[in-house]
Write a protein that holds these residues in place. Structure first.
Motif, PDB file in Angstrom:
ATOM      1  N   THR A 192       5.807   9.146  -7.620  1.00 60.61           N
ATOM      2  CA  THR A 192       5.459  10.016  -6.332  1.00 60.61           C
ATOM      3  C   THR A 192       6.507  11.016  -6.052  1.00 60.61           C
ATOM      4  OG1 THR A 192       4.353   8.076  -5.513  1.00 60.61           O
ATOM      5  CG2 THR A 192       5.047   9.861  -4.050  1.00 60.61           C
ATOM      6  N   ILE A 193       7.919  10.550  -6.181  1.00 62.57           N
ATOM      7  CA  ILE A 193       8.819  11.678  -5.936  1.00 62.57           C
ATOM      8  C   ILE A 193       9.062  12.800  -6.839  1.00 62.57           C
ATOM      9  CG2 ILE A 193      11.358  11.775  -5.597  1.00 62.57           C
ATOM     10  CD1 ILE A 193      11.484   8.768  -4.423  1.00 62.57           C
ATOM     11  N   TYR A 194       8.600  12.527  -8.050  1.00 58.78           N
ATOM     12  CA  TYR A 194       8.533  13.386  -9.128  1.00 58.78           C
ATOM     13  C   TYR A 194       7.704  14.317  -8.872  1.00 58.78           C
ATOM     14  CZ  TYR A 194       7.680  15.332 -13.848  1.00 58.78           C
ATOM     15  OH  TYR A 194       7.353  16.206 -14.835  1.00 58.78           O
ATOM     16  N   HIS A 195       6.288  13.998  -8.491  1.00 57.16           N
ATOM     17  CA  HIS A 195       5.334  15.047  -8.131  1.00 57.16           C
ATOM     18  C   HIS A 195       5.567  15.795  -6.944  1.00 57.16           C
ATOM     19  CE1 HIS A 195       2.792  13.425 -11.380  1.00 57.16           C
ATOM     20  NE2 HIS A 195       2.706  12.315 -10.815  1.00 57.16           N
ATOM     21  N   ARG A 196       5.871  15.067  -5.736  1.00 61.47           N
ATOM     22  CA  ARG A 196       6.234  15.689  -4.467  1.00 61.47           C
ATOM     23  C   ARG A 196       7.499  16.408  -4.409  1.00 61.47           C
ATOM     24  NH1 ARG A 196       5.857  10.746  -1.099  1.00 61.47           N
ATOM     25  NH2 ARG A 196       8.046  10.824  -1.393  1.00 61.47           N
ATOM     26  N   GLY A 197       8.290  15.923  -5.026  1.00 60.64           N
ATOM     27  CA  GLY A 197       9.625  16.699  -4.933  1.00 60.64           C
ATOM     28  C   GLY A 197       9.660  18.130  -5.646  1.00 60.64           C
ATOM     29  N   TRP A 198       8.972  18.078  -6.933  1.00 63.83           N
ATOM     30  CA  TRP A 198       9.055  19.445  -7.489  1.00 63.83           C
ATOM     31  C   TRP A 198       8.255  20.496  -6.710  1.00 63.83           C
ATOM     32  CZ3 TRP A 198      11.879  21.623 -10.732  1.00 63.83           C
ATOM     33  CH2 TRP A 198      12.639  20.731 -11.687  1.00 63.83           C
ATOM     34  N   LEU A 199       7.271  19.938  -5.975  1.00 60.96           N
ATOM     35  CA  LEU A 199       6.274  20.928  -5.213  1.00 60.96           C
ATOM     36  C   LEU A 199       7.158  21.710  -4.019  1.00 60.96           C
ATOM     37  CD1 LEU A 199       3.629  22.458  -5.641  1.00 60.96           C
ATOM     38  CD2 LEU A 199       2.615  20.748  -4.061  1.00 60.96           C
ATOM     39  N   LYS A 200       8.097  20.526  -3.378  1.00 55.72           N
ATOM     40  CA  LYS A 200       8.797  21.026  -2.369  1.00 55.72           C
ATOM     41  C   LYS A 200       9.809  22.153  -2.562  1.00 55.72           C
ATOM     42  CE  LYS A 200       8.714  16.765   0.225  1.00 55.72           C
ATOM     43  NZ  LYS A 200       9.579  15.758   0.865  1.00 55.72           N
ATOM     44  N   ASN A 201       9.936  22.646  -3.800  1.00 52.88           N
ATOM     45  CA  ASN A 201      10.938  23.688  -3.981  1.00 52.88           C
ATOM     46  C   ASN A 201      10.203  25.060  -3.642  1.00 52.88           C
ATOM     47  OD1 ASN A 201       8.990  24.574  -6.082  1.00 52.88           O
ATOM     48  ND2 ASN A 201      10.565  24.530  -7.878  1.00 52.88           N
ATOM     49  N   GLN A 202       8.713  24.664  -3.453  1.00 61.11           N
ATOM     50  CA  GLN A 202       8.069  26.146  -2.700  1.00 61.11           C
ATOM     51  C   GLN A 202       8.193  26.233  -1.202  1.00 61.11           C
ATOM     52  OE1 GLN A 202       6.358  28.329  -5.107  1.00 61.11           O
ATOM     53  NE2 GLN A 202       7.787  26.985  -6.124  1.00 61.11           N
ATOM     54  N   GLY A 203       8.997  25.210  -0.539  1.00 60.47           N
ATOM     55  CA  GLY A 203       9.073  25.271   0.605  1.00 60.47           C
ATOM     56  C   GLY A 203       8.166  24.590   1.607  1.00 60.47           C
ATOM     57  N   TYR A 204       7.717  23.732   1.016  1.00 59.95           N
ATOM     58  CA  TYR A 204       6.662  23.059   1.904  1.00 59.95           C
ATOM     59  C   TYR A 204       7.403  21.816   2.550  1.00 59.95           C
ATOM     60  CZ  TYR A 204       2.999  25.090  -0.996  1.00 59.95           C
ATOM     61  OH  TYR A 204       2.295  26.223  -1.477  1.00 59.95           O
ATOM     62  N   PRO A 205       7.124  21.818   3.816  1.00 61.30           N
ATOM     63  CA  PRO A 205       7.622  20.669   4.744  1.00 61.30           C
ATOM     64  C   PRO A 205       7.039  19.325   4.240  1.00 61.30           C
ATOM     65  CG  PRO A 205       6.238  22.075   5.963  1.00 61.30           C
ATOM     66  CD  PRO A 205       6.320  22.738   4.723  1.00 61.30           C
ATOM     67  N   ASN A 206       7.779  18.431   4.719  1.00 64.09           N
ATOM     68  CA  ASN A 206       7.668  16.920   4.394  1.00 64.09           C
ATOM     69  C   ASN A 206       6.102  16.639   4.795  1.00 64.09           C
ATOM     70  OD1 ASN A 206       8.255  14.455   2.612  1.00 64.09           O
ATOM     71  ND2 ASN A 206       8.368  13.675   4.957  1.00 64.09           N
ATOM     72  N   ASP A 207       5.738  16.832   5.956  1.00 63.40           N
ATOM     73  CA  ASP A 207       4.550  16.339   6.366  1.00 63.40           C
ATOM     74  C   ASP A 207       3.281  16.877   5.920  1.00 63.40           C
ATOM     75  OD1 ASP A 207       4.655  18.941   7.733  1.00 63.40           O
ATOM     76  OD2 ASP A 207       4.308  18.268   9.661  1.00 63.40           O
ATOM     77  N   GLN A 235      -5.309  17.442 -11.617  1.00 63.62           N
ATOM     78  CA  GLN A 235      -4.307  17.912 -10.698  1.00 63.62           C
ATOM     79  C   GLN A 235      -4.815  17.516  -9.480  1.00 63.62           C
ATOM     80  OE1 GLN A 235      -2.504  21.987 -11.530  1.00 63.62           O
ATOM     81  NE2 GLN A 235      -4.685  22.376 -11.983  1.00 63.62           N
ATOM     82  N   PRO A 236      -3.745  17.246  -8.413  1.00 63.87           N
ATOM     83  CA  PRO A 236      -3.786  16.416  -7.368  1.00 63.87           C
ATOM     84  C   PRO A 236      -4.561  17.290  -6.198  1.00 63.87           C
ATOM     85  CG  PRO A 236      -1.724  17.339  -7.341  1.00 63.87           C
ATOM     86  CD  PRO A 236      -2.267  17.542  -8.704  1.00 63.87           C
ATOM     87  N   ILE A 237      -5.874  17.467  -6.347  1.00 62.52           N
ATOM     88  CA  ILE A 237      -6.647  18.180  -5.410  1.00 62.52           C
ATOM     89  C   ILE A 237      -7.895  17.304  -5.065  1.00 62.52           C
ATOM     90  CG2 ILE A 237      -6.242  20.437  -6.233  1.00 62.52           C
ATOM     91  CD1 ILE A 237      -8.978  20.602  -7.406  1.00 62.52           C
ATOM     92  N   ASP A 238      -8.245  17.366  -3.842  1.00 63.69           N
ATOM     93  CA  ASP A 238      -9.441  16.549  -3.188  1.00 63.69           C
ATOM     94  C   ASP A 238     -10.526  17.119  -3.084  1.00 63.69           C
ATOM     95  OD1 ASP A 238      -7.496  14.295  -2.272  1.00 63.69           O
ATOM     96  OD2 ASP A 238      -6.711  15.812  -1.035  1.00 63.69           O
ATOM     97  N   GLY A 239     -10.545  18.520  -3.129  1.00 65.79           N
ATOM     98  CA  GLY A 239     -11.806  19.638  -3.187  1.00 65.79           C
ATOM     99  C   GLY A 239     -11.309  20.950  -3.565  1.00 65.79           C
ATOM    100  N   ALA A 240     -12.188  21.475  -3.811  1.00 61.85           N
ATOM    101  CA  ALA A 240     -12.179  23.053  -4.414  1.00 61.85           C
ATOM    102  C   ALA A 240     -12.920  24.016  -3.856  1.00 61.85           C
ATOM    103  CB  ALA A 240     -12.533  23.029  -5.691  1.00 61.85           C
ATOM    104  N   VAL A 241     -12.418  25.278  -3.635  1.00 62.47           N
ATOM    105  CA  VAL A 241     -12.929  26.476  -3.320  1.00 62.47           C
ATOM    106  C   VAL A 241     -13.155  27.221  -4.631  1.00 62.47           C
ATOM    107  CG1 VAL A 241     -13.153  28.743  -2.028  1.00 62.47           C
ATOM    108  CG2 VAL A 241     -12.162  26.562  -0.903  1.00 62.47           C
ATOM    109  N   LEU A 242     -14.460  27.542  -4.992  1.00 62.13           N
ATOM    110  CA  LEU A 242     -14.401  28.284  -6.210  1.00 62.13           C
ATOM    111  C   LEU A 242     -14.600  29.894  -5.823  1.00 62.13           C
ATOM    112  CD1 LEU A 242     -17.414  25.981  -7.738  1.00 62.13           C
ATOM    113  CD2 LEU A 242     -14.905  25.638  -7.867  1.00 62.13           C
ATOM    114  N   LEU A 243     -13.740  30.550  -6.277  1.00 67.10           N
ATOM    115  CA  LEU A 243     -13.435  31.922  -5.964  1.00 67.10           C
ATOM    116  C   LEU A 243     -13.818  32.892  -7.236  1.00 67.10           C
ATOM    117  CD1 LEU A 243     -12.897  33.594  -3.622  1.00 67.10           C
ATOM    118  CD2 LEU A 243     -10.310  33.508  -4.132  1.00 67.10           C
ATOM    119  N   VAL A 244     -15.117  33.281  -6.990  1.00 70.15           N
ATOM    120  CA  VAL A 244     -15.674  33.851  -8.201  1.00 70.15           C
ATOM    121  C   VAL A 244     -16.382  35.091  -7.940  1.00 70.15           C
ATOM    122  CG1 VAL A 244     -16.202  31.475  -8.892  1.00 70.15           C
ATOM    123  CG2 VAL A 244     -17.889  32.518  -7.696  1.00 70.15           C
TER     124      VAL A 244
END
Length: 580
Positions: A25-40, A117-126
């Protein structure tokens, strides 16, 4: 309304990646945090993938990065976590040999992006022709909550006071140059008026047709299809769709809940009412195959046969998408179908409401654009499905774009073995052809081109055009641009490259067409046809590798949607165990 994790009824799919304190979990979450996303942001709120088909080489979709920001705003507002994902973008304008060859590759690519990939839903932009069906196919295969947002059509074009429809006038002006009615310099001048703004074709071409199909299927918010690309209301629609997908995830509202057999029948009838593209036949068959819905060519003929074409847009009529939007757009058409008993009113949409609840109170603001039934362009619109010894599995024609005097015709075949043969012969004044003949093009189907290019609307020979003739019967296993027009028989199945009867038509054979009787007949005996088929050999060698080999080895016929055989059906969103 924003939702806190405590209000969610179940553990979200994205929490398999981001929830907890394990090393993985830390592997997945931690890397994405390098984009500046807060923990919550990782506390259990829904992660929404914006599957964006933007590309500089897909001009119809060139504005989708800007539109994506409005989708993100809506997702943030509703308490979701938006992540933009570049998706495979096949442009009809640039891809060779044809974007259709890559529709299935795009669907496979996006399906695996959604599943892996870790998504729960999708917007199909077409936007562009193949991006809409390919992403709908992907969403159907994973069955994750999904909503379609299209980029919208271009603004009207004008040339010397005349409306210019993108695509439609390309064919018209090109023929005018060959007929000596327009100079090459005038054609080049007209080019500048064909693409006035960002967006897809401004005619009822394949892009606008598929945007309409997404809305008629219930996979886009009501009114989405017709808003011009540069209209501020297109951005509002994007933001509202971003809000809506978050609630869809909470409700677990999936493509399989929406794209039912009733929804597909609604879309088929809608296609007839709008004078939609023949390409919709192949795309809806392919999407249905991913959902697991039994949809076939007979359904197209059964549902579309008695539907009047009431949308007065090019290539069937005279207006463009901008006027269609101002008149009220697709909701007006759906309301009229409902009033005529031709709509399954209870079909569910992404809004959570029935399709009838969405359209029952709309108003038609221009009855010259969306016509009354007693003034329809044609009383039997839709797509006519033809069968006979020349097309045992079916062929299609769009009556609203054809010449009425040619819908029943018998003529001498003039055969072109493939597109190169056509290009070599068509400009030769010695070619034995006149307006009574039937032009036949082979080896341009899913296997044959390869990929099934939009070459079915073969240009007429100059010596015929100079007589003032603008249409002839044309038959092929190819597709036709949704912006094109004419008495063009398409998708002849089985295709020539697969050894279908089309492969053995010879110049001089007589061919009978009867659209009312749904008949396409090669006037030779059964014995002669069998003898020719037994002696047939393929014209081209199969490819030795790469995606072209995969496509040729596994693509199915146009009559079932031209999908790859191993991609049919819904495989769901489950993935294997984490390997980290």
């Amino acid at each position: 309304m924003a939702f806190t994790p405590a209000k969610w009824p179940r553990k979200l799919r994205s929490q398999e990646w981001y929830g907890g304190t394990s090393r993985d979990t830390i592997y997945h979450r931690g890397w994405l945090k390098n984009q500046g996303y807060p923990n919550d942001l990782f506390d259990g709120r829904p992660v929404i993938g914006i599957m964006n088909t933007w590309s500089d080489l897909t001009p119809c979709n060139g504005h989708l990065r800007e539109l994506s920001e409005k989708v993100k705003a809506g997702i943030w507002e509703a308490g979701g976590f938006p992540v933009e994902v570049p998706a495979f973008s096949a442009s009809e304008n640039t891809f060779r040999p044809t974007a259709m060859m890559y529709r299935n590759l795009a669907a496979l690519s996006v399906e695996e992006q959604m599943r892996g990939q870790p998504i729960d839903g999708a917007v199909l932009l077409v936007g562009c022709d193949k991006t809409t069906p390919s992403l709908l196919m992907a969403a159907a295969s994973t069955d994750l909550p999904s909503i379609v947002v299209t980029g919208g059509p271009m603004l009207n074009g004008y040339f010397r006071g005349e409306r210019v429809g993108s695509g439609t006038h390309l064919w018209k002006f090109s023929e005018a140059v060959k007929a000596g009615e327009m100079t090459q310099e005038e054609f080049l001048e007209a080019e500048q008026s064909m693409s006035r703004s960002s967006g897809t074709c401004n005619t009822m071409g394949t892009a606008s047709t598929m945007a309409s199909m997404a809305e008629a299927l219930g996979m886009a918010l009501s009114g989405n299809a017709a808003i011009p690309a540069v209209d501020s209301r297109r951005r509002v629609m994007a933001q509202l769709s971003g809000r809506r997908i978050v609630q869809m995830v909470k409700d677990d509202l999936k493509p399989s809940d929406i794209m039912t057999k009733s929804a597909f029948e609604n879309a088929i009838r809608c296609n007839g009412a709008i004078g939609g593209s023949t390409n919709a036949v192949i795309h809806l068959l392919a999407i249905a195959g991913r959902v697991g819905i039994d949809l076939n060519l007979d359904d197209w003929d059964r549902c579309g046969r008695d539907v009047a074409t009431i949308v007065n847009l090019m290539p069937s009529g005279k207006y463009l998408m901008e006027e269609f939007f101002y008149a009220g757009g697709l909701p007006v058409v759906l309301k009229r179908l409902g009033e005529g008993g031709q709509l399954h009113k209870s079909a569910l949409t992404v809004s959570g409401q029935s399709i009838w609840d969405e359209v029952k109170d709309v108003t038609n603001w221009n009855e010259d654009v969306i016509l009354p039934l007693d003034n329809a362009l044609t009383t039997q619109g839709g797509i006519a499905v033809l069968k006979g010894n020349l097309a045992p599995n079916g062929a299609v024609v769009k009556p609203s774009a054809a010449s009425a005097n040619l819908l029943k015709h018998r003529g001498r075949a003039v055969v072109f073995e493939d597109i190169d043969d056509y290009k070599e012969k068509i400009a030769d004044d010695a070619l034995d052809i006149d307006e009574t003949c039937v032009m036949v093009l082979k080896n341009c189907g899913p296997k044959g081109y390869p990929g099934m290019a939009e070459v079915g609307n073969m240009g007429l020979p100059a010596k015929v055009l100079k007589k003032g003739i603008t249409d002839m019967v044309r038959i092929s296993d190819a597709r036709m641009s949704g912006t094109a027009y004419g008495t063009v028989i398409l998708h002849t199945s089985p295709e020539a490259a697969a050894g279908g009867p089309l492969a053995v038509v010879q110049s001089g054979d007589m061919i009978e067409l009867d659209v009312e009787a749904r008949r396409l007949h090669l006037d030779i005996s059964d014995e002669e046809l069998a003898t020719r088929l037994a002696a047939w050999t393929p014209r081209h060698q199969p490819p030795s590798g790469g995606y072209e080999w995969l496509h040729q080895a596994h693509v199915e016929g146009a009559d079932t949607g031209a999908d790859l055989d191993f991609l049919k059906g819904c495989r769901g969103s489950a993935v294997g165990k984490d390997s980290h």
